[in-house]
Design an enzyme around this catalytic site. Structure first.
Site, PDB file in Angstrom:
ATOM      1  N   GLU A 254      10.479   5.790   0.750  1.00 14.77           N
ATOM      2  CA  GLU A 254       9.962   6.843  -0.060  1.00 14.77           C
ATOM      3  C   GLU A 254      10.074   8.055   0.543  1.00 14.77           C
ATOM      4  O   GLU A 254       9.037   8.155   1.539  1.00 14.77           O
ATOM      5  CB  GLU A 254       8.768   6.431  -0.708  1.00 14.77           C
ATOM      6  CG  GLU A 254       8.641   4.971  -1.293  1.00 14.77           C
ATOM      7  CD  GLU A 254       9.263   5.190  -2.928  1.00 14.77           C
ATOM      8  OE1 GLU A 254       9.370   6.136  -3.288  1.00 14.77           O
ATOM      9  OE2 GLU A 254       9.189   4.017  -3.228  1.00 14.77           O
ATOM     10  N   CYS A 293       4.109  14.109  -3.074  1.00 20.12           N
ATOM     11  CA  CYS A 293       5.377  13.835  -3.066  1.00 20.12           C
ATOM     12  C   CYS A 293       6.003  13.962  -4.455  1.00 20.12           C
ATOM     13  O   CYS A 293       7.260  14.311  -4.609  1.00 20.12           O
ATOM     14  CB  CYS A 293       5.696  12.367  -2.427  1.00 20.12           C
ATOM     15  SG  CYS A 293       4.994  11.088  -3.554  1.00 20.12           S
TER      16      CYS A 293
HETATM   17  P1  NAP Z   1       5.864  11.301   8.710  1.00 22.98           P
HETATM   18  O1  NAP Z   1       5.669  12.174   9.804  1.00 22.98           O
HETATM   19  O2  NAP Z   1       7.298  10.722   8.462  1.00 22.98           O
HETATM   20  O3  NAP Z   1       4.861   9.926   9.012  1.00 22.98           O
HETATM   21  C1  NAP Z   1       4.892   8.932   7.890  1.00 22.98           C
HETATM   22  C2  NAP Z   1       4.495   7.557   8.739  1.00 22.98           C
HETATM   23  O4  NAP Z   1       5.428   7.331   9.395  1.00 22.98           O
HETATM   24  C3  NAP Z   1       3.225   8.035   9.383  1.00 22.98           C
HETATM   25  O5  NAP Z   1       2.422   6.627   9.332  1.00 22.98           O
HETATM   26  C4  NAP Z   1       3.745   8.138  10.792  1.00 22.98           C
HETATM   27  O6  NAP Z   1       2.748   7.702  11.939  1.00 22.98           O
HETATM   28  C5  NAP Z   1       4.844   7.179  10.790  1.00 22.98           C
HETATM   29  N1  NAP Z   1       5.939   7.311  11.786  1.00 22.98           N
HETATM   30  C6  NAP Z   1       6.152   8.386  12.533  1.00 22.98           C
HETATM   31  N2  NAP Z   1       7.261   7.938  13.439  1.00 22.98           N
HETATM   32  C7  NAP Z   1       7.412   6.922  13.472  1.00 22.98           C
HETATM   33  C8  NAP Z   1       8.274   5.948  13.970  1.00 22.98           C
HETATM   34  N3  NAP Z   1       9.423   6.389  14.854  1.00 22.98           N
HETATM   35  N4  NAP Z   1       8.533   4.437  13.713  1.00 22.98           N
HETATM   36  C9  NAP Z   1       7.391   4.258  12.636  1.00 22.98           C
HETATM   37  N5  NAP Z   1       6.500   4.787  12.123  1.00 22.98           N
HETATM   38  C10 NAP Z   1       6.595   6.287  12.333  1.00 22.98           C
HETATM   39  O7  NAP Z   1       5.622  11.838   7.330  1.00 22.98           O
HETATM   40  P2  NAP Z   1       4.345  12.612   7.029  1.00 22.98           P
HETATM   41  O8  NAP Z   1       3.991  13.918   7.506  1.00 22.98           O
HETATM   42  O9  NAP Z   1       2.928  11.649   6.921  1.00 22.98           O
HETATM   43  O10 NAP Z   1       4.376  12.655   5.345  1.00 22.98           O
HETATM   44  C11 NAP Z   1       4.857  13.750   4.769  1.00 22.98           C
HETATM   45  C12 NAP Z   1       6.225  13.267   3.950  1.00 22.98           C
HETATM   46  O11 NAP Z   1       5.956  12.195   3.215  1.00 22.98           O
HETATM   47  C13 NAP Z   1       6.571  14.329   3.179  1.00 22.98           C
HETATM   48  O12 NAP Z   1       7.834  14.733   3.747  1.00 22.98           O
HETATM   49  C14 NAP Z   1       6.755  13.811   1.998  1.00 22.98           C
HETATM   50  O13 NAP Z   1       7.656  14.125   1.080  1.00 22.98           O
HETATM   51  C15 NAP Z   1       6.805  12.315   2.235  1.00 22.98           C
HETATM   52  N6  NAP Z   1       6.073  11.608   1.202  1.00 22.98           N
HETATM   53  C16 NAP Z   1       6.734  10.813   0.196  1.00 22.98           C
HETATM   54  C17 NAP Z   1       6.148   9.923  -0.714  1.00 22.98           C
HETATM   55  C18 NAP Z   1       6.976   9.276  -1.608  1.00 22.98           C
HETATM   56  O14 NAP Z   1       6.470   8.441  -2.310  1.00 22.98           O
HETATM   57  N7  NAP Z   1       8.457   9.337  -1.783  1.00 22.98           N
HETATM   58  C19 NAP Z   1       4.877   9.908  -0.836  1.00 22.98           C
HETATM   59  C20 NAP Z   1       4.292  10.758   0.024  1.00 22.98           C
HETATM   60  C21 NAP Z   1       4.691  11.517   1.262  1.00 22.98           C
HETATM   61  P3  NAP Z   1       1.809   8.690  12.633  1.00 22.98           P
HETATM   62  O15 NAP Z   1       1.196   9.388  11.575  1.00 22.98           O
HETATM   63  O16 NAP Z   1       1.046   7.692  13.533  1.00 22.98           O
HETATM   64  O17 NAP Z   1       2.789   9.457  13.427  1.00 22.98           O
END
Ligand code: NAP
Length: 519
Positions: A254, A293
């Site tokens: 997602e 999102c």
């Molecule tokens: P993110 O930086 O991609 O982080 C998401 C999750 O992934 C966090 O728990 C992060 O952990 C983890 N993560 C980061 N690098 C990783 C790796 N190499 N391996 C495994 N896990 C890893 O996103 P965010 O800043 O939290 O969220 C914002 C984004 O989420 C936006 O772009 C939004 O569109 C999207 N979003 C989508 C939905 C949907 O349902 N489609 C819902 C909500 C948000 P850490 O925090 O420890 O770095």
């Protein structure tokens, strides 16, 4: 200061090494610390594969559903405490916090009710029996069977409660043990939830890793599932992860989404459908400071309504108080992290180079600055409305998700084909909405736009009074979207279990097949 521990292999462990500090994004006051590593993740996977798989497998669907009901009750029991944590650590207003915390409880309750009707059969039927032989004796039946691996849940920072609960509900009901990894910056709510949940669940059913993922995914094996919510850059690294590729691990993504809202030419702004349109756009911009999102990012209106829509939005947004959400009267809080603020500012700068200002400039806070915040502290960006004279070709509008309180308006001739093409320019979204009372217009729009959206929200005068708005992901309806949105599917009632189950085609004596899917 509180040191957040992870719940792994049946006990709480703080980890070791360097720490990261969780802060209040309105005041930048430190709230808690988390170690960046030092956990025995191999042991955690082993615990889930042995103890968790066995314990959940010993329960029927109905028994697992009852567990989910208990988790929902636990949220209700600690609601005020959880809301306060969401306000402090997430920059949420009380309303934003309710959306996340209550949304988690509602989703758990939905699956508790749904699972209660699935009874005791170990297999779920997928469709009707099929005759595959010369007579009805030789039959076929598709079934869903519980996968025997571990479900790894990686969540984004914006919904620490709902994100945890919506994934957990489906995995536990399907019978898979979970290792949950919330985003580090806002982990306080998820941490507290797991403190509440762990004692209500069988051993091994739920584990929690706070802090970075580290080598988490290296331990994946065949039969496991990864459900990820987050940004598309992180999603790309997961798609290419060697363990996921090597073991054919099921990966649900997602990710980013450039959701659109379209006003059809039959709708006057003064009508019920017009009022719904304006309320939905402004709510999506400001709720959770636009960090949803499902939030509307791109708005298309008939050319002769553009000025009126801009005026109406200016009027509503001018009344919005931005500041520390712990203060009374604040309608929009800060972004969740300093990184988020910097990313949103950079996104606005790119958008501003190709669009015109309607409201809020590039996100400066009007007046004396954010309410209740001293000395330039906090990760604030004010609500921003831009407009473009060329909505179909404005590249920054369709190519970057600005994850904050930002919306761009454009005009179109009013035909449903152009409206659907505008949705499609986002290259796949979670949800888009159209507002019309003209059924022919709606039918033409849906036919062309549906391939580009996981959900289409059809606003009209008749449903306006009971609409939750397009930004609310309901447990009974699919959540996910094609293309840029990641291609994943979550929720959608019983469909939500399928990620955690294996579809198997059975063929044999029709009466044997029937006996396998009856209680
Ligand atoms: P993110 O930086 O991609 O982080 C998401 C999750 O992934 C966090 O728990 C992060 O952990 C983890 N993560 C980061 N690098 C990783 C790796 N190499 N391996 C495994 N896990 C890893 O996103 P965010 O800043 O939290 O969220 C914002 C984004 O989420 C936006 O772009 C939004 O569109 C999207 N979003 C989508 C939905 C949907 O349902 N489609 C819902 C909500 C948000 P850490 O925090 O420890 O770095």
């Amino acid at each position: 200061m509180q040191l957040l521990a992870s719940y792994l292999s049946g006990s709480w462990s703080a980890g070791s090494g360097a720490t990261s500090t969780l802060v209040n994004p309105a005041t930048e006051a430190p709230l808690a610390e988390v170690h960046m590593g030092g956990h025995d993740l191999a042991a955690a996977f082993d615990h889930a594969r042995t103890v968790g798989v066995r314990e959940l497998g010993g329960l029927t669907f109905a028994a697992r559903a009852a567990l989910l009901g208990g988790l929902a009750k636990a949220i209700h029991g600690a609601r005020e405490e959880l809301l306060a944590l969401a306000v402090a650590n997430g920059g949420n207003t009380r309303g934003d916090a309710k959306f996340d915390i209550d949304g988690g409880a509602v989703t758990l309750s939905h699956y508790a009710e749904l699972g209660g009707k699935l009874g005791a059969a170990p297999l779920l039927a997928d469709g009707e029996p099929i005759q595959v032989g010369r007579t009805a004796r030789m039959g076929g039946q598709h079934v869903w069977a519980r996968r025997r691996g571990v479900a790894v849940h990686i969540n984004a920072f914006n919904f620490p409660s709902w994100g945890l609960c919506e994934k957990l509900a489906c995995a536990l009901l399907a019978g898979m043990p979970v290792i949950a990894k919330p985003a580090t910056a806002t982990a306080l709510v998820a941490h507290r939830l797991v403190e509440l949940f762990a004692k209500l669940l069988p051993p091994g059913a739920l584990q929690l890793l706070v802090g970075p993922a580290g080598a988490l995914l290296d331990h994946l094996a065949p039969g496991d599932v990864v459900a990820f919510t987050g940004g598309s850059a992180t999603a790309r690294t997961l798609r290419a992860h060697p363990a996921i590729a090597a073991h054919g691990v099921r990966l649900n993504i997602e990710a980013d989404s450039l959701n659109a809202a379209i006003l059809a030419p039959d709708v006057e702004l003064s009508s019920e459908a017009g009022g719904l349109f304006l309320a939905d756009v402004v709510r999506d911009m400001t709720q959770k400071t636009g960090q949803k999102c499902t939030a509307i990012r791109r708005v298309l209106v008939p050319a002769d309504r553009l000025a009126d829509v801009a005026d109406a939005m200016r009027d509503r947004l001018a009344r919005l108080a931005v500041g520390d959400p712990a203060h009374d009267g604040v309608g929009m809080g800060p972004l969740a992290t300093a990184q988020q603020r910097d990313d949103v500012r950079a996104g606005i700068a790119r958008l501003a180079a190709a669009t015109d200002a309607v409201h809020g400039g590039i996100g400066e806070i009007a007046g004396a600055g954010p309410i209740g915040v001293a000395g330039g502290k906090g990760f604030f960006v004010g609500p921003v409305v831009r407009s473009t004279a060329s909505p179909m070709t404005c590249a920054p509008l369709h190519e970057q998700e600005i994850f904050g309180p930002v919306v761009t308006l454009g005009a179109y001739p009013g035909d449903p084909a152009a409206a659907a093409a505008f949705v499609a320019r986002g290259e796949g979204c979670l949800v888009s909405s159209a507002y019309s009372d003209d059924r022919d217009w709606v039918a033409a729009f849906v036919g062309a736009a549906a391939p580009w959206a996981g959900r289409l929200y059809l606003g009209s005068s008749k449903m306006a009074a009971q609409s939750p708005g397009p930004g609310t992901a309901l447990p009974s309806l699919l959540h996910g979207g094609p293309g840029r949105a990641g291609g994943g599917e979550e929720l959608g009632g019983a469909r939500g279990l399928q990620l955690y189950m294996q579809r198997c085609a059975l063929e044999g004596d029709a009466s044997v097949l029937k006996s396998l899917i009856s209680e």
